[in-house]
Scaffold this motif. Structure first.
Motif, short mmCIF file in Angstrom:
data_model
loop_
_atom_site.label_atom_id
_atom_site.label_comp_id
_atom_site.label_asym_id
_atom_site.label_seq_id
_atom_site.Cartn_x
_atom_site.Cartn_y
_atom_site.Cartn_z
N ALA A 1 42.95 -38.69 52.53
CA ALA A 1 44.32 -38.85 53.03
C ALA A 1 44.82 -37.63 53.80
O ALA A 1 45.93 -37.65 54.33
CB ALA A 1 45.26 -39.15 51.87
N MET A 2 44.02 -36.57 53.85
CA MET A 2 44.47 -35.35 54.55
C MET A 2 44.60 -35.63 56.05
O MET A 2 43.77 -36.34 56.63
CB MET A 2 43.48 -34.20 54.31
CG MET A 2 43.46 -33.69 52.87
SD MET A 2 42.30 -32.33 52.63
CE MET A 2 43.10 -31.05 53.63
N PRO A 3 45.62 -35.07 56.71
CA PRO A 3 45.80 -35.31 58.15
C PRO A 3 44.65 -34.76 58.99
O PRO A 3 44.34 -35.30 60.05
CB PRO A 3 47.12 -34.60 58.47
CG PRO A 3 47.32 -33.62 57.35
CD PRO A 3 46.69 -34.24 56.15
N ASN A 4 44.03 -33.68 58.54
CA ASN A 4 42.87 -33.11 59.23
C ASN A 4 41.69 -33.07 58.28
O ASN A 4 41.82 -32.68 57.11
CB ASN A 4 43.16 -31.69 59.73
CG ASN A 4 44.26 -31.67 60.78
OD1 ASN A 4 44.19 -32.37 61.78
ND2 ASN A 4 45.29 -30.87 60.54
N ILE A 5 40.53 -33.48 58.78
CA ILE A 5 39.33 -33.46 57.95
C ILE A 5 38.88 -32.02 57.75
O ILE A 5 38.71 -31.29 58.73
CB ILE A 5 38.20 -34.28 58.60
CG1 ILE A 5 38.63 -35.73 58.80
CG2 ILE A 5 36.92 -34.20 57.77
CD1 ILE A 5 37.63 -36.56 59.57
N PRO A 6 38.69 -31.56 56.52
CA PRO A 6 38.26 -30.17 56.33
C PRO A 6 36.83 -29.97 56.82
O PRO A 6 36.01 -30.90 56.80
CB PRO A 6 38.36 -29.97 54.81
CG PRO A 6 38.27 -31.35 54.24
CD PRO A 6 38.91 -32.26 55.24
N ASP A 7 36.55 -28.76 57.27
CA ASP A 7 35.20 -28.43 57.71
C ASP A 7 34.26 -28.24 56.52
O ASP A 7 33.04 -28.39 56.66
CB ASP A 7 35.23 -27.15 58.55
CG ASP A 7 36.03 -27.36 59.84
OD1 ASP A 7 35.50 -28.00 60.76
OD2 ASP A 7 37.18 -26.87 59.90
N ALA A 8 34.81 -27.86 55.37
CA ALA A 8 33.98 -27.65 54.18
C ALA A 8 34.81 -27.85 52.94
O ALA A 8 36.03 -27.62 52.93
CB ALA A 8 33.36 -26.25 54.19
N VAL A 9 34.15 -28.30 51.89
CA VAL A 9 34.77 -28.44 50.57
C VAL A 9 34.01 -27.54 49.61
O VAL A 9 32.78 -27.66 49.48
CB VAL A 9 34.73 -29.89 50.07
CG1 VAL A 9 35.32 -29.99 48.66
CG2 VAL A 9 35.48 -30.81 51.03
N PHE A 10 34.71 -26.62 48.96
CA PHE A 10 34.10 -25.71 47.99
C PHE A 10 34.46 -26.17 46.60
O PHE A 10 35.63 -26.37 46.28
CB PHE A 10 34.60 -24.28 48.22
CG PHE A 10 34.15 -23.70 49.53
CD1 PHE A 10 32.96 -23.00 49.64
CD2 PHE A 10 34.93 -23.86 50.67
CE1 PHE A 10 32.55 -22.48 50.84
CE2 PHE A 10 34.53 -23.33 51.89
CZ PHE A 10 33.34 -22.64 51.98
#
Length: 258
Positions: free
Chosen positions: A229-238
């Protein structure tokens, strides 16, 4: 009546002779040795560390098996492994035993910061090499001790590395911003990772969001929904989650196409 009393008292003082200082008993050269003894100190009975200790023990045994296929200059290697329980006083005492009685050529130490520092005082005094494979304090090698070598990065290096890595990767999804999400457990370890991330990621110009989870937890679908649901897709998930929770989260991320 005057009475004069004279008393003579003899006192005996028992003096315990000072024991001679301990010395290393390892052979001076490979030519004088029948084998090469290596000492290892691991926190096998320390609460919370037994799994890490077991992994280190397996690794040491595999290395010993591989090296003994040829030996060192034709000499077989022998591993003496003691459980220090990650107690500084016990660790120092066992280090002295390994050097002065078991005649080891050097030590491999997989202990925490305080116990490693205690062992280092012993190995520096005897000028015996010590390899540090787990402790993260910068103080261990800050003064450049002559006989101490580390394989594990210091805590500051480990804290900086996630942000440094993502900065090198850059805008992975080509949306014009570099963004990361940290999913961390609500524990002291999770708090530390969040604190370190909040320090380093902004220094590399990386936008950062935090998601906290309570353990034990097996269904991470709410967290996955938050990511989608985030407006921007994250480049990485830690992921800063211990034990099986991290494995479950990874699997569910993959199943969701992330």
């Amino acid at each position: 009546v005057e009475v004069e009393v004279t008393r003579i008292v003899y006192r005996e003082t028992l003096v315990t002779p000072t024991p001679p200082p301990l010395t290393s008993c390892s052979p001076e050269s490979l030519a004088d040795a029948n084998d090469v003894a290596i000492g290892a100190l691991l926190p096998l009975s320390a609460p919370g560390a037994w799994m890490r200790s077991a992994n280190m023990q397996i690794g040491l045994n595999l290395a010993l098996e591989r090296l003994n296929s040829a030996g060192v200059a034709g000499k077989p290697l022998r591993l003496l492994l003691y459980d220090s329980a990650d107690d500084p006083a016990r660790s120092a005492r066992l280090a002295e035993q390994l050097i002065a009685k078991d005649c080891v050529a050097g030590l491999i130490v997989g202990l925490g910061d305080a116990s490693t520092m205690a062992v280092m005082e012993v190995t520096e005094r005897f000028r015996k090499p010590m390899i540090v494979i787990d402790a993260a304090s910068h103080q261990i090698t800050e003064a450049k001790p002559q006989s101490t070598f580390r394989l594990a990065p210091v805590a500051a290096m480990a804290a900086q590395m996630p942000a440094q890595w993502l900065a090198a990767v850059g805008d992975y999804n080509d949306d014009g911003i570099v963004q990361a999400v940290v999913i961390a457990e609500n524990t002291a370890a999770g708090d530390l990772f969040v604190e370190q991330s909040d320090t380093w990621f902004p220094q590399y110009g990386i936008q950062l969001s935090f998601h906290r989870v309570d353990l034990p937890m097996t269904d991470f679908s709410p967290e996955i929904a938050r990511l989608l649901a985030m407006p921007n897709i994250p480049d990485a998930v830690f992921v800063a989650i211990t034990s099986d929770g991290a494995l479950n989260l990874h699997q569910q991320l993959f199943d969701a196409g992330i």
